[in-house]
Design a protein around this motif. Structure first.
Motif, PDB file in Angstrom:
ATOM      1  N   ARG A 255     -38.085 -21.114 -29.275  1.00  0.00           N
ATOM      2  CA  ARG A 255     -38.785 -22.091 -28.437  1.00  0.00           C
ATOM      3  C   ARG A 255     -38.652 -23.471 -29.060  1.00  0.00           C
ATOM      4  O   ARG A 255     -39.024 -23.668 -30.215  1.00  0.00           O
ATOM      5  CB  ARG A 255     -40.258 -21.713 -28.282  1.00  0.00           C
ATOM      6  N   GLU A 257     -40.313 -25.965 -28.815  1.00  0.00           N
ATOM      7  CA  GLU A 257     -41.543 -26.734 -28.635  1.00  0.00           C
ATOM      8  C   GLU A 257     -41.735 -27.593 -29.876  1.00  0.00           C
ATOM      9  O   GLU A 257     -41.573 -27.146 -30.994  1.00  0.00           O
ATOM     10  CB  GLU A 257     -42.743 -25.818 -28.383  1.00  0.00           C
ATOM     11  N   ARG A 263     -48.869 -22.317 -37.061  1.00  0.00           N
ATOM     12  CA  ARG A 263     -48.730 -21.059 -36.313  1.00  0.00           C
ATOM     13  C   ARG A 263     -47.528 -21.017 -35.375  1.00  0.00           C
ATOM     14  O   ARG A 263     -47.367 -20.075 -34.621  1.00  0.00           O
ATOM     15  CB  ARG A 263     -49.960 -20.775 -35.451  1.00  0.00           C
ATOM     16  N   HIS A 264     -46.721 -22.054 -35.386  1.00  0.00           N
ATOM     17  CA  HIS A 264     -45.555 -22.081 -34.494  1.00  0.00           C
ATOM     18  C   HIS A 264     -44.261 -22.236 -35.279  1.00  0.00           C
ATOM     19  O   HIS A 264     -44.190 -23.028 -36.203  1.00  0.00           O
ATOM     20  CB  HIS A 264     -45.657 -23.231 -33.489  1.00  0.00           C
ATOM     21  N   LEU A 265     -43.260 -21.471 -34.850  1.00  0.00           N
ATOM     22  CA  LEU A 265     -41.912 -21.611 -35.375  1.00  0.00           C
ATOM     23  C   LEU A 265     -40.980 -21.839 -34.198  1.00  0.00           C
ATOM     24  O   LEU A 265     -41.306 -21.466 -33.072  1.00  0.00           O
ATOM     25  CB  LEU A 265     -41.480 -20.330 -36.091  1.00  0.00           C
ATOM     26  N   PHE A 268     -38.785 -17.224 -33.867  1.00  0.00           N
ATOM     27  CA  PHE A 268     -39.727 -16.212 -34.352  1.00  0.00           C
ATOM     28  C   PHE A 268     -39.405 -14.879 -33.704  1.00  0.00           C
ATOM     29  O   PHE A 268     -38.628 -14.812 -32.756  1.00  0.00           O
ATOM     30  CB  PHE A 268     -41.178 -16.633 -34.074  1.00  0.00           C
ATOM     31  N   MET A 270     -40.448 -11.316 -31.821  1.00  0.00           N
ATOM     32  CA  MET A 270     -41.482 -10.839 -30.918  1.00  0.00           C
ATOM     33  C   MET A 270     -41.282  -9.364 -30.611  1.00  0.00           C
ATOM     34  O   MET A 270     -40.156  -8.886 -30.514  1.00  0.00           O
ATOM     35  CB  MET A 270     -41.473 -11.666 -29.632  1.00  0.00           C
ATOM     36  N   GLU A 428     -54.458 -16.788 -31.101  1.00  0.00           N
ATOM     37  CA  GLU A 428     -53.728 -15.825 -30.267  1.00  0.00           C
ATOM     38  C   GLU A 428     -52.644 -15.098 -31.058  1.00  0.00           C
ATOM     39  O   GLU A 428     -51.773 -15.702 -31.652  1.00  0.00           O
ATOM     40  CB  GLU A 428     -53.084 -16.559 -29.075  1.00  0.00           C
ATOM     41  N   ILE A 429     -52.722 -13.772 -31.024  1.00  0.00           N
ATOM     42  CA  ILE A 429     -51.695 -12.972 -31.707  1.00  0.00           C
ATOM     43  C   ILE A 429     -50.903 -12.168 -30.681  1.00  0.00           C
ATOM     44  O   ILE A 429     -49.732 -11.868 -30.877  1.00  0.00           O
ATOM     45  CB  ILE A 429     -52.344 -12.084 -32.803  1.00  0.00           C
ATOM     46  N   VAL A 430     -51.558 -11.828 -29.559  1.00  0.00           N
ATOM     47  CA  VAL A 430     -50.919 -11.065 -28.480  1.00  0.00           C
ATOM     48  C   VAL A 430     -51.222 -11.761 -27.155  1.00  0.00           C
ATOM     49  O   VAL A 430     -52.335 -12.237 -26.933  1.00  0.00           O
ATOM     50  CB  VAL A 430     -51.472  -9.625 -28.423  1.00  0.00           C
ATOM     51  N   GLY A 431     -50.200 -11.822 -26.295  1.00  0.00           N
ATOM     52  CA  GLY A 431     -50.421 -12.280 -24.925  1.00  0.00           C
ATOM     53  C   GLY A 431     -49.788 -11.266 -23.993  1.00  0.00           C
ATOM     54  O   GLY A 431     -48.633 -10.882 -24.191  1.00  0.00           O
ATOM     55  N   GLY A 474     -46.716  -9.302 -25.404  1.00  0.00           N
ATOM     56  CA  GLY A 474     -45.866  -9.843 -26.463  1.00  0.00           C
ATOM     57  C   GLY A 474     -46.702 -10.060 -27.709  1.00  0.00           C
ATOM     58  O   GLY A 474     -47.762 -10.677 -27.662  1.00  0.00           O
ATOM     59  N   LEU A 475     -46.228  -9.496 -28.806  1.00  0.00           N
ATOM     60  CA  LEU A 475     -46.906  -9.684 -30.088  1.00  0.00           C
ATOM     61  C   LEU A 475     -46.021 -10.559 -30.965  1.00  0.00           C
ATOM     62  O   LEU A 475     -44.838 -10.243 -31.171  1.00  0.00           O
ATOM     63  CB  LEU A 475     -47.112  -8.329 -30.771  1.00  0.00           C
ATOM     64  N   GLY A 476     -46.568 -11.668 -31.447  1.00  0.00           N
ATOM     65  CA  GLY A 476     -45.805 -12.530 -32.359  1.00  0.00           C
ATOM     66  C   GLY A 476     -45.780 -11.888 -33.735  1.00  0.00           C
ATOM     67  O   GLY A 476     -46.806 -11.762 -34.387  1.00  0.00           O
ATOM     68  N   ARG A 479     -47.097 -13.941 -36.638  1.00  0.00           N
ATOM     69  CA  ARG A 479     -48.556 -14.128 -36.618  1.00  0.00           C
ATOM     70  C   ARG A 479     -49.239 -12.891 -37.198  1.00  0.00           C
ATOM     71  O   ARG A 479     -50.244 -12.981 -37.883  1.00  0.00           O
ATOM     72  CB  ARG A 479     -49.037 -14.392 -35.196  1.00  0.00           C
ATOM     73  N   ILE A 490     -47.301 -20.193 -41.266  1.00  0.00           N
ATOM     74  CA  ILE A 490     -46.298 -19.270 -40.710  1.00  0.00           C
ATOM     75  C   ILE A 490     -44.920 -19.480 -41.354  1.00  0.00           C
ATOM     76  O   ILE A 490     -44.096 -18.567 -41.375  1.00  0.00           O
ATOM     77  CB  ILE A 490     -46.256 -19.410 -39.164  1.00  0.00           C
TER      78      ILE A 490
HETATM   79  P1  ATP Z   1     -49.530 -20.279 -28.161  1.00  0.00           P
HETATM   80  O1  ATP Z   1     -50.534 -20.655 -27.117  1.00  0.00           O
HETATM   81  O2  ATP Z   1     -50.122 -19.881 -29.489  1.00  0.00           O
HETATM   82  O3  ATP Z   1     -48.412 -21.263 -28.282  1.00  0.00           O
HETATM   83  P2  ATP Z   1     -48.144 -18.759 -26.176  1.00  0.00           P
HETATM   84  O4  ATP Z   1     -49.185 -18.634 -25.142  1.00  0.00           O
HETATM   85  O5  ATP Z   1     -47.084 -19.766 -26.025  1.00  0.00           O
HETATM   86  O6  ATP Z   1     -48.841 -18.927 -27.626  1.00  0.00           O
HETATM   87  P3  ATP Z   1     -46.787 -16.298 -25.449  1.00  0.00           P
HETATM   88  O7  ATP Z   1     -45.790 -17.005 -24.624  1.00  0.00           O
HETATM   89  O8  ATP Z   1     -47.809 -15.459 -24.779  1.00  0.00           O
HETATM   90  O9  ATP Z   1     -47.498 -17.316 -26.451  1.00  0.00           O
HETATM   91  O10 ATP Z   1     -46.001 -15.430 -26.565  1.00  0.00           O
HETATM   92  C1  ATP Z   1     -46.477 -14.174 -27.035  1.00  0.00           C
HETATM   93  C2  ATP Z   1     -46.844 -14.215 -28.506  1.00  0.00           C
HETATM   94  O11 ATP Z   1     -45.818 -14.814 -29.303  1.00  0.00           O
HETATM   95  C3  ATP Z   1     -48.061 -15.075 -28.815  1.00  0.00           C
HETATM   96  O12 ATP Z   1     -49.229 -14.349 -28.621  1.00  0.00           O
HETATM   97  C4  ATP Z   1     -47.867 -15.418 -30.275  1.00  0.00           C
HETATM   98  O13 ATP Z   1     -48.296 -14.354 -31.101  1.00  0.00           O
HETATM   99  C5  ATP Z   1     -46.378 -15.524 -30.403  1.00  0.00           C
HETATM  100  N1  ATP Z   1     -45.869 -16.892 -30.383  1.00  0.00           N
HETATM  101  C6  ATP Z   1     -45.771 -17.727 -29.318  1.00  0.00           C
HETATM  102  N2  ATP Z   1     -45.199 -18.887 -29.643  1.00  0.00           N
HETATM  103  C7  ATP Z   1     -44.889 -18.796 -30.965  1.00  0.00           C
HETATM  104  C8  ATP Z   1     -44.238 -19.668 -31.890  1.00  0.00           C
HETATM  105  N3  ATP Z   1     -43.770 -20.865 -31.508  1.00  0.00           N
HETATM  106  N4  ATP Z   1     -44.077 -19.247 -33.163  1.00  0.00           N
HETATM  107  C9  ATP Z   1     -44.532 -18.030 -33.539  1.00  0.00           C
HETATM  108  N5  ATP Z   1     -45.134 -17.160 -32.717  1.00  0.00           N
HETATM  109  C10 ATP Z   1     -45.321 -17.521 -31.441  1.00  0.00           C
END
Ligand code: ATP
Ligand code: MN
Length: 505
Positions: A255, A257, A263-265, A268, A270, A428-431, A474-476, A479, A490
C-alpha cells in the motif's frame, strides 16, 4: 560405522534425532547447534560447533551464538595452547568453528561448556569497525543497520517468534481443512479500493508512449493495461472459496499510503481466510480461535524468547513515567488474551460509549465523537480497548458508508455485516466481513460506490453462478507480531521494512 552411531546415541541421548543429518551421524564427530548442545548432559563427548562470537573475556571464555537459541554457549580455551595471532582474531562478531569436549561447567550460569581442542576462524570481524558491541543499542540505531541487527538478542528473538507465528498459522488452517491459496501479487486493478497502489510498468518513463488523444498508451505496457501490486488477496480468495469452501492466503501486500506511523508499512504480510457458508458470527469465532491458537503456540514453543522480550519490555517500562507504563507485562498480556473472551459490541454501542466517555466530554480526543456514522480513529479504538474494556474488542455492524462495497448489507439498510478486531497497544489487527452474496444488492452497491461493474465481471460471476453466504477477514501479520513481541514500532518486526522514503537493503 555402527560404533560411531552407537557412540552418538549414547552420548547425545537428549538431542532430538531430527536435528542431525545422516552425514553427521556418519561423521566421526557430530556438528551440533547451540540449542541442542544446551539440552545435553555433559559427559566429555566430542563435538563440532560453529557460530559467531558475542563476547570474549579474559582471553579464555567465548560466548558463542548461532541463532538457534537466545542463549549463548560458552567455549573455554587455554590461550597458552593457541598461537597469539589466532587468539587476537577472536573478537565480537567474528565467526568460528571449534571442536572440543563437552564438560560440566565450573561457572554458576551454565550447565556445560566446550573445552576447545581446535579452533578455526572462519570470518574475521575488525573490532575497530564492527558496529555491534556487547552493550544495549537503541532500536533506531539498529534500524539503520538492519542488515546486522539479526545478530542481537532482541532481533534474533523477534525473528524466531515471527517464524513460529507463521508456522502456527499454517498449522491452524491445515488442521481445520483449509487450503492455502496463492493469490496474485500483480493485479490489473485496485478493485477493492483498499488503498493507494504501487503501479507496475515496464514503460520507459523518459519516453512514455501516448495515444493520438495524448493519453498514456497502456496497450504498449507489459500487460497491455495498467497494473499494480496487490493491496489484498480477498477478492481472489472469494473466487476460490466458492469452490474449495475453506481457503486462506498468506502473502505480501502493498500500500502506497503515505502514513508514517508505527503501525503502517508499505509492504506487509496479510493472512486472509475466506469461508463458504460462514456468517458474521462464524467469522468472529474463526478469528478469535486463530489468534488464541497462535498465542498458545508461541507460549508453548517460544518460551525463552518470550521471557527475554518480557524482561526487555519491563526494563523499557521502568524508563517511562508512571501513567504511561503498561498495566500488564508481555507475558501477562498474552495469558490474559488467551483466558478471556473478546468483547463483542456493535458499532452503535461503541459510539454511545465513546460519546459519553471522559476524554470526549473533556475535549481530549483529537477527533471528537459527535454523531453516529463517523469513522473511528485509532485514539477511539484504543480508548475502547485499553481504557474501557481493557481487553480485545470485536466491533461489528458498521455504517455502510464507511465500509467497502462487498460487505453484506444488513436488514436495517444502513449498516453492513463488518467486523474489526481491536487489540491493546495496536488498535485494528483484523478487518473482515460477511460478503454480499446477492447479485442485485452487490451490483447496486457497486454502482453507488462507483466500482467498475464491467471490469469486475469475474467477481460478479460467483454471484451469478451458485452464489452462497460466505465470510472472511484480513489479519495484518506484522501487527500480530507487534502484539506478541511487545515491540512498539512495526518497522522492528519485519526484516527489512519499506516505508515512505526507505527501501534500503
Ligand atoms: P488501518 O485503518 O489500520 O489503516 P485498514 O482498515 O486499512 O487498517 P484493512 O484494509 O482492513 O486495514 O487490512 C486488513 C488488516 O491489514 C488490518 O486490520 C491491519 O491489521 C493490516 N494492515 C492494513 N494496513 C496496513 C499497513 N499499511 N501496514 C501493516 N498492516 C496493515
Ligand atoms: Mn489503512
Amino acid at each position: 560405522m555402527v560404533l560411531v552411531f552407537e557412540r552418538l546415541l549414547v552420548s547425545n541421548t537428549k538431542i532430538n534425532a531430527k536435528n542431525i543429518s545422516l552425514r553427521q551421524i556418519f561423521d566421526a564427530v557430530p556438528r551440533l547447534d547451540v540449542k541442542s548442545i544446551l539440552s545435553m548432559e555433559p559427559i566429555g563427548q566430542e563435538l563440532i560447533i560453529h557460530g559467531w562470537v558475542r563476547n570474549f573475556r579474559s582471553n579464555r571464555f567465548i560466548a558463542l551464538n548461532d541463532g538457534s537459541s537466545i542463549n549463548n554457549f560458552q567455549l573455554v580455551i587455554d590461550f597458552e595452547k593457541f598461537p597469539e595471532e589466532v587468539i587476537k582474531r577472536i573478537s565480537v562478531g567474528s565467526c568460528i568453528k571449534a571442536t572440543g569436549k563437552l564438560n560440566p561447567s565450573l561457572g554458576a550460569v551454565q550447565k556445560s561448556e566446550l573445552v576447545v581442542d581446535t579452533l578455526d576462524i572462519l570470518g574475521d570481524s575488525d573490532p575497530a569497525l564492527y558496529p555491534l558491541q556487547p552493550k544495549k543499542h537503541s532500536l533506531e540505531f539498529l534500524r539503520d543497520i538492519a542488515h546486522l541487527r539479526f545478530r542481537t538478542n532482541t532481533f534474533s528473538a523477534i525473528f524466531r517468534i515471527r517464524h513460529a507465528v507463521a508456522f502456527a498459522i499454517h498449522q491452524f488452517f491445515n488442521d481445520r481443512g483449509f487450503f492455502y491459496l496463492h493469490s496474485p501479487i500483480i493485479t490489473a486493478s485496485d478493485a477493492e479500493g483498499a488503498g493507494e497502489t504501487f503501479q507496475v510498468t515496464t514503460l520507459n518513463l523518459d519516453k512514455i508512449p501516448r495515444t493520438e488523444e495524448g493519453e498514456i498508451d497502456y496497450k504498449k505496457d507489459f500487460f497491455s493495461r495498467p497494473s499494480n501490486l496487490t493491496v489484498s488477496g480477498q477478492l481472489e480468495a472469494e473466487l476460490a472459496a466458492l469452490a474449495l469452501s475453506k481457503v486462506y492466503t498468506f502473502g505480501p501486500t502493498f500500500r502506497a499510503e503515505n502514513s508514517n506511523t508505527p503501525r503502517h508499512l508499505a509492504e506487509f504480510w496479510m493472512i486472509e481466510p475466506e469461508v463458504a457458508f460462514n456468517d458474521l458470527n462464524d467469522n468472529m469465532d474463526l478469528a478469535e480461535d486463530m489468534l488464541k491458537y497462535v498465542i498458545q503456540y508461541i507460549l508453548s514453543n517460544c518460551s525463552e524468547d518470550l521471557k527475554f522480550l518480557n524482561d526487555r519490555d519491563q526494563e523499557e517500562q521502568k524508563q517511562k513515567p508512571q501513567q504511561e507504563r503498561n498495566e500488564f507485562s508481555l507475558l501477562e498480556k498474552l495469558d490474559f488474551c488467551l483466558k478471556n473472551n473478546f468483547e463483542r459490541i456493535s458499532y452503535t454501542e461503541a459510539i454511545e460509549i465513546l460519546k459519553n466517555s471522559n476524554p470526549n466530554k473533556k475535549g481530549k480526543f483529537q477527533y471528537p465523537v459527535e454523531k453516529w456514522g463517523t469513522d473511528l480513529q485509532s485514539e477511539h479504538e484504543r480508548y475502547l480497548v485499553e481504557k474501557h474494556f481493557k481487553k480485545p474488542v470485536i466491533l461489528y455492524n458498521y455504517p455502510k458508508e464507511i465500509k467497502a462495497f462487498y460487505m453484506r448489507q444488513n436488514i436495517d439498510n444502513t449498516t453492513v455485516a463488518a467486523m474489526d478486531i481491536l487489540f491493546p497497544g495496536i488498535g485494528e489487527i483484523v478487518g473482515g466481513s460477511q460478503r454480499e452474496e446477492r447479485l442485485e444488492k452487490l451490483e447496486s452497491r457497486m454502482k453507488e460506490m462507483h466500482r467498475p461493474i464491467q471490469e469486475m465481471y469475474w467477481y460478479l460471476d460467483t454471484r451469478r453462478y451458485g452464489t452462497c453466504p460466505h465470510a472472511g477477514f484480513g489479519l495484518g501479520f506484522e501487527r500480530l507480531i507487534l502484539f506478541v513481541t511487545g515491540m512498539s514500532n512495526i518497522r522492528d518486526v519485519i526484516p527489512f521494512p519499506r516505508y515512505p522514503g526507505n527501501a534500503e537493503f
